[in-house]
Design an enzyme around this catalytic site. Structure first.
Site, PDB file in Angstrom:
ATOM      1  N   SER A 199       0.823  -1.208   0.000  1.00 32.38           N
ATOM      2  CA  SER A 199       0.000   0.000   0.000  1.00 32.38           C
ATOM      3  C   SER A 199       0.852   1.251   0.000  1.00 32.38           C
ATOM      4  CB  SER A 199      -0.945  -0.008   1.199  1.00 32.38           C
ATOM      5  OG  SER A 199      -0.310   0.574   2.316  1.00 32.38           O
ATOM      6  N   LYS A 200       0.192   2.374  -0.286  1.00 35.37           N
ATOM      7  CA  LYS A 200       0.877   3.664  -0.299  1.00 35.37           C
ATOM      8  C   LYS A 200       1.532   3.908   1.043  1.00 35.37           C
ATOM      9  CE  LYS A 200      -1.951   6.230  -3.556  1.00 35.37           C
ATOM     10  NZ  LYS A 200      -2.669   7.432  -3.878  1.00 35.37           N
ATOM     11  N   ARG A 201       0.855   3.457   2.082  1.00 36.78           N
ATOM     12  CA  ARG A 201       1.382   3.712   3.426  1.00 36.78           C
ATOM     13  C   ARG A 201       2.685   2.964   3.701  1.00 36.78           C
ATOM     14  NH1 ARG A 201      -3.812   3.696   3.615  1.00 36.78           N
ATOM     15  NH2 ARG A 201      -3.919   1.465   3.987  1.00 36.78           N
TER      16      ARG A 201
END
Ligand code: GLU
Length: 513
Positions: free
Chosen positions: A266-268
Site C-alpha cells: 500500500s501507499k502507506r
C-alpha cells in the site's frame, strides 16, 4: 460492439502520489490499447474535493511520462471527448441522476447523519452483520419512497440537503463478466443503495465513472481488484440508463502483494519495506515528508516497466526481457492472473542490472559523469567509458560505479585488514620486481599485461595469492572491483608505477599490528 475502436482509460483520483500498483494499472491499460491499435485516455476523477491533494495530478502525469506511457487524450493533451477532469464536467451528471429518479431507478434521500447513525445502531442491536441502506431498510428511512410527493417537492424547494441513491432490486442476481475472472455473480441483497449524487451538485464516483465511460466511448475497463465490489452497481447503472449495449468489458487486475505475501502493497508502506512504492520521489505537501521513488533511486524506465509488467502477467514463455514495444506485441488480458502478485526486490535489481549491461559504454559514461562530479571527480567521456566497461558487470545502478573512484585518483587509504593478512617480509621485493617489469612493457593492453604478469610469477616462483591482493591494494586501496590488471591498463603505465612506488613507501610506515 466488436467494430468499436478500443478505448481504455486510466482514471486516478488525485488523492496523493501514484503508487506502483497504479502505474501497473496504467501500464496494462496502455499495453492493451496499443496491442489493439486503440486509444489510451487519462481521466482525472476529482469529484471528492475533501480528498484532493495539491500536486497529485501533476505527479501522475509526470510519473507516467517518465514511464513512457503516452496518452492519446487527457487533461494535458486534449481530445474529442473532454473535458477530462470530472470537476470540469460537473454540469453533465445531474441530467443522468434526474433521469434515473424519473424512471424509478433512483430516489431522493433526506436522512440526516444522525438518522443514518441511528439506523446503523438499530441494525447492529438486531444483530445485522453489515448494516446497510438497502432494499429492506430504505422503507424505514426519510426518502422519496416513504414521503409523499408533496413533501418531497417541498423539501427540494426549501433547499433541504439530500442525496440521490440507486434503488437496488431486492432479489436479483447481478452478473458481471470479467475477462480475467470469468463470471462474477453477486446477489443484490448484498449490494447497498449507493449514493449517486449529492445536493451540492457533485456526482459520486459510481455515477461519474459510468457516465464518463459511456460518454467517452470506453470499451474496456481495466482496473484494480479493489473495484470489483463496485462493479455490480455499475452494471445496474448501464442497464437503468439504457446503455447496456455500450457497456464496456471489465478486467479486474490482481493485487500487488508485499514481498512476504502478507497483504497488499500500500501507499502507506512508503519506504518502510526497504524499497520505494512510488515511481518518483514524492514530498507530502502537508507534512513535508519525503517518500522515495524508483526514478531517483536509479532505476531505468525500461527496467521498472519490465518488472511491473511481470507482476501479474507472463508471456507464457521463459523470456523475461521485454521492451515496451515487445510488451505491446505480447500482451493479452487472458494471460493476466487472478492471484495476487508478490513484489520481489531482487528481481527488480536483476532487471536494472540487465538493462545497465545492455547499454553502450559511452551511454553509461554520460550517465555516470554527473554522479562522479557529485563525488568531486571530473574526467572526459572517453576515459569514463573505459571505466564503465570494467565496472558495469558489478553494478546494479549507475551510482554503484562511483565506487571505481580509484580509476581517477590514487588511493588515500589502504585496506588494512588485507595488509595485515597478506603483507609478508618478502612482499615489497616481489612487488618491486613486478613494478620493474611493468616499467619495461611497451604494449600496455590488459591482455599483454596479463601475459607479462603470469610470466613474472612463473619465472620467480610466486603464487597469485602472494602478490595479487597487495598489488590490488597498492593500485586501488580496496579489495573489490574488476581485474586489477585491467585497472592497471586503464590508468596507464606512469600512474600505475607511481601508485606502486608510493604504496611501497607508505604501507610499512602504517601502524598495523
Ligand atoms: N477513480 C478510481 C481510482 O482512483 C477509478 C477506478 C476505476 O478505474 O473505475 O482508482
Amino acid at each position: 460492439m466488436s467494430e468499436r475502436k478500443t478505448r481504455v482509460r486510466f482514471a486516478p483520483s488525485p488523492t496523493g502520489p501514484l503508487h506502483m500498483g497504479g502505474v501497473r494499472t496504467a501500464l496494462y491499460n496502455y499495453l492493451y490499447a496499443k496491442s489493439q491499435g486503440g486509444d489510451f485516455i487519462l481521466r482525472i476523477e476529482d469529484t471528492d474535493k475533501t480528498r484532493y491533494v495539491e500536486g497529485a495530478e501533476e505527479y501522475i502525469v509526470e510519473a507516467l511520462e517518465w514511464c513512457g506511457l503516452k496518452f492519446d487524450e487527457g487533461p494535458h493533451v486534449g481530445g474529442d471527448y473532454g473535458p477530462y477532469r470530472q470537476s470540469e464536467r460537473k454540469s453533465l451528471y445531474r441530467e443522468y441522476a434526474n433521469q434515473l429518479v424519473g424512471d424509478g431507478y433512483a430516489y431522493y434521500a433526506f436522512d440526516t447523519p444522525e438518522e443514518l447513525d441511528e439506523m446503523r445502531e438499530r441494525l447492529k442491536a438486531a444483530k445485522v452483520a453489515v448494516p446497510q441502506y438497502n432494499a429492506v431498510t430504505r422503507s424505514t428511512m426519510t426518502n422519496s419512497l416513504t414521503l409523499s410527493d408533496d413533501e418531497v417537492e417541498k423539501r427540494l424547494e426549501n433547499g433541504d440537503p439530500y442525496v440521490i441513491r440507486i434503488k437496488v432490486p431486492r432479489k436479483e442476481e447481478i452478473r458481471v463478466q470479467d475477462i480475467i475472472r470469468g463470471w462474477v455473480v453477486v446477489h443484490s441483497s448484498k449490494v447497498d443503495d449507493k449514493v449517486l449524487f449529492k445536493s451540492d451538485g457533485m456526482p459520486t464516483y459510481h455515477l461519474a465513472n459510468v457516465v464518463d465511460d459511456y460518454l467517452m466511448k470506453i470499451t474496456h475497463v481495466i482496473r484494480g481488484e479493489e473495484w470489483l465490489p463496485s462493479t455490480p452497481i455499475h452494471v445496474l447503472l448501464y442497464k437503468y440508463l439504457g446503455w447496456e449495449e455500450a457497456m464496456p468489458q471489465f478486467a479486474h487486475l490482481p493485487l500487488l502483494l508485499r514481498p512476504d505475501g502478507n497483504g497488499k502493497l500500500s501507499k502507506r508502506d512508503g519506504d518502510r519495506l526497504g524499497f520505494p512504492v512510488f515511481p518518483m520521489d514524492w514530498i507530502d505537501p502537508g507534512s513535508g515528508e519525503k517518500s522515495s521513488g524508483y526514478k531517483e533511486q536509479g532505476y531505468f524506465t525500461e527496467a521498472f516497466i519490465n518488472m511491473l509488467a511481470f507482476l501479474g502477467w507472463n508471456p507464457g514463455t521463459t523470456e523475461e526481457l521485454f521492451s515496451l514495444d515487445n510488451l505491446v506485441q505480447s500482451f493479452t488480458l487472458e494471460r493476466v492472473g487472478k492471484a495476487g502478485a508478490k513484489f520481489d526486490l531482487e528481481k527488480a535489481h536483476w532487471y536494472n542490472q540487465r538493462y545497465l549491461r545492455d547499454k553502450s559504454d559511452t551511454d553509461l559514461a554520460v550517465l555516470l559523469q554527473p554522479h562522479l562530479a557529485e563525488a568531486g571527480i571530473s574526467s572526459d567521456i572517453d576515459y569514463i567509458a573505459k571505466v564503465c566497461n570494467l565496472m558495469k558487470e558489478r553494478a546494479t545502478f549507475i551510482s554503484d560505479m562511483v565506487e571505481g573512484s580509484y580509476f581517477f585518483n590514487a588511493p588515500k587509504q589502504y585496506d588494512e585488514k588485507m595488509i595485515r593478512k597478506k603483507w609478508k617480509d618478502n612482499t615489497p621485493s616481489m612487488i618491486q620486481g613486478f613494478r620493474d617489469k611493468l616499467s619495461s612493457i611497451g604494449d600496455f593492453s590488459s591482455a599483454n599485461i596479463d601475459i607479462e604478469f603470469k610470466a613474472y610469477l612463473e619465472s620467480n616462483d610466486i603464487s597469485m595469492g602472494e602478490i595479487m591482493p597487495i598489488l590490488r591494494i597498492l593500485i586501488a586501496g580496496v579489495t573489490s572491483g574488476p581485474s586489477i590488471l585491467d585497472v592497471i591498463s586503464v590508468i596507464g603505465k606512469q600512474e600505475s608505477l607511481n601508485r606502486i612506488e608510493v604504496g611501497l613507501e607508505k604501507i610499512p610506515t602504517l601502524s598495523i599490528d
